[in-house]
Write a protein that holds these residues in place. Structure first.
Motif, mmCIF file in Angstrom:
data_model
loop_
_atom_site.group_PDB
_atom_site.id
_atom_site.type_symbol
_atom_site.label_atom_id
_atom_site.label_comp_id
_atom_site.label_asym_id
_atom_site.label_seq_id
_atom_site.Cartn_x
_atom_site.Cartn_y
_atom_site.Cartn_z
ATOM 1 N N ASP A 137 0.833 -1.206 0.000
ATOM 2 C CA ASP A 137 0.000 0.000 0.000
ATOM 3 C C ASP A 137 0.864 1.249 0.000
ATOM 4 N N LYS B 185 2.340 1.763 -3.547
ATOM 5 C CA LYS B 185 1.345 2.238 -4.516
ATOM 6 C C LYS B 185 0.962 3.688 -4.253
ATOM 7 N N LYS B 186 0.843 4.056 -2.977
ATOM 8 C CA LYS B 186 0.513 5.449 -2.646
ATOM 9 C C LYS B 186 1.624 6.402 -3.063
ATOM 10 N N ALA C 294 3.536 1.581 -9.726
ATOM 11 C CA ALA C 294 2.411 0.893 -10.353
ATOM 12 C C ALA C 294 2.370 -0.569 -9.932
ATOM 13 N N GLU C 295 1.167 -1.129 -9.917
ATOM 14 C CA GLU C 295 1.016 -2.525 -9.512
ATOM 15 C C GLU C 295 1.787 -3.463 -10.431
#
Length: 262
Positions: A90, A93-94, A98-99
């Motif tokens: 998390d 990503k924040k 990118a995933e």
């Protein structure tokens, strides 16, 4: 009498044709004998080398981290590892990762044992007595991360260490479109080899006919590499994110060309 004459004439012609055939065959075999024990005619060749270099600034960084938890109950260790790993994901990503740039590299579960020691006289160190006791099940998850905003690399490393990554390592820089740079370096190497071949042919007073073979010795990157290795938990992670210099990287290609010359 006339018929006998015709028969004799036909026989003479047949023998003459046969004699000519045998003579021609004999001459052909005699010509072939002169090649026995001799080398066949070889092409005249020259081989030249070329080198190409491409220098650019890396545009991606990669690193990996590991989350490790222990418990006598496997599910408890898995739950704790998942909790920490999800918090780290998390956070990444924040902060713009990118995933698609986050990939699990390994997930392992294994038991950890401790061996009992046998008592020994004073001044002698204890020795294992062969008995082992299950201490915990270890759950370990390793994740690889690609960072495209290079300026954020230091902040990301510090952040995941504080969250609870047990190991952060292998920060290195690379090119997102490395194949394009490799092709560019190879093209430069081929041009360099062609130029060298033309010079050599002129010096030797010969003419380049055609390229007989091409060999690519491979390319090798010469790039700046930074590594960060932290130990267990966030206590040893850096308290403040530092800027990590990237510098320039170089990709080198080497080729060789073999020409037929006359």
């Amino acid at each position: 009498m006339l018929e006998d004459h015709k028969v004799k004439k036909t026989a003479i012609i047949t023998l003459a044709v046969l004699a000519l055939f045998l003579a021609a065959k004999f001459v052909g075999e005699m010509k072939g004998l002169r090649y026995i024990g001799s080398y066949p005619q070889q092409q005249s060749l020259i081989t030249v080398s070329g080198k190409g270099e491409v220098v650019a600034v890396p545009d991606i960084a990669t690193f990996s981290f590991t989350v490790t938890e222990e418990s006598l109950v496997v599910k408890s260790a898995q739950d704790e590892a998942a909790k920490t790993a999800n918090a780290i994901l998390d956070f990444l990503k924040k902060n713009g990762v990118a995933e698609k740039d986050i990939q699990t590299a390994g997930y392992n579960i294994y038991p950890r044992y401790e061996y009992a020691t046998a008592a020994r006289p004073l001044l002698y160190p204890p020795v294992p007595d062969g008995k082992r006791t299950l201490v915990a099940y270890v759950v370990s998850q390793s994740v690889g991360v690609k960072v495209r905003a290079l300026g954020d690399a230091g902040k990301l490393l510090a952040g995941i260490g504080e969250i609870g990554a047990t190991d952060v390592s292998g920060l290195s820089f690379d090119f997102d479109k490395r194949d394009e740079l490799v092709r560019e370096a190879r093209d430069k190497a081929i041009k360099d080899a062609r130029k060298e071949a033309a010079k050599l042919a002129k010096s030797l007073g010969v003419r380049l006919v055609r390229i007989i073979s091409y060999n690519e010795g491979g390319y090798y990157p010469i790039y700046a590499r930074s590594e960060a290795v932290y130990g267990s938990g966030g206590d040893v992670a850096p308290k403040a994110a530092s800027k990590i210099p990237v510098g320039e990287d170089k990709i080198v290609s080497n080729v060789s060309l073999t020409y037929e010359i006359k």
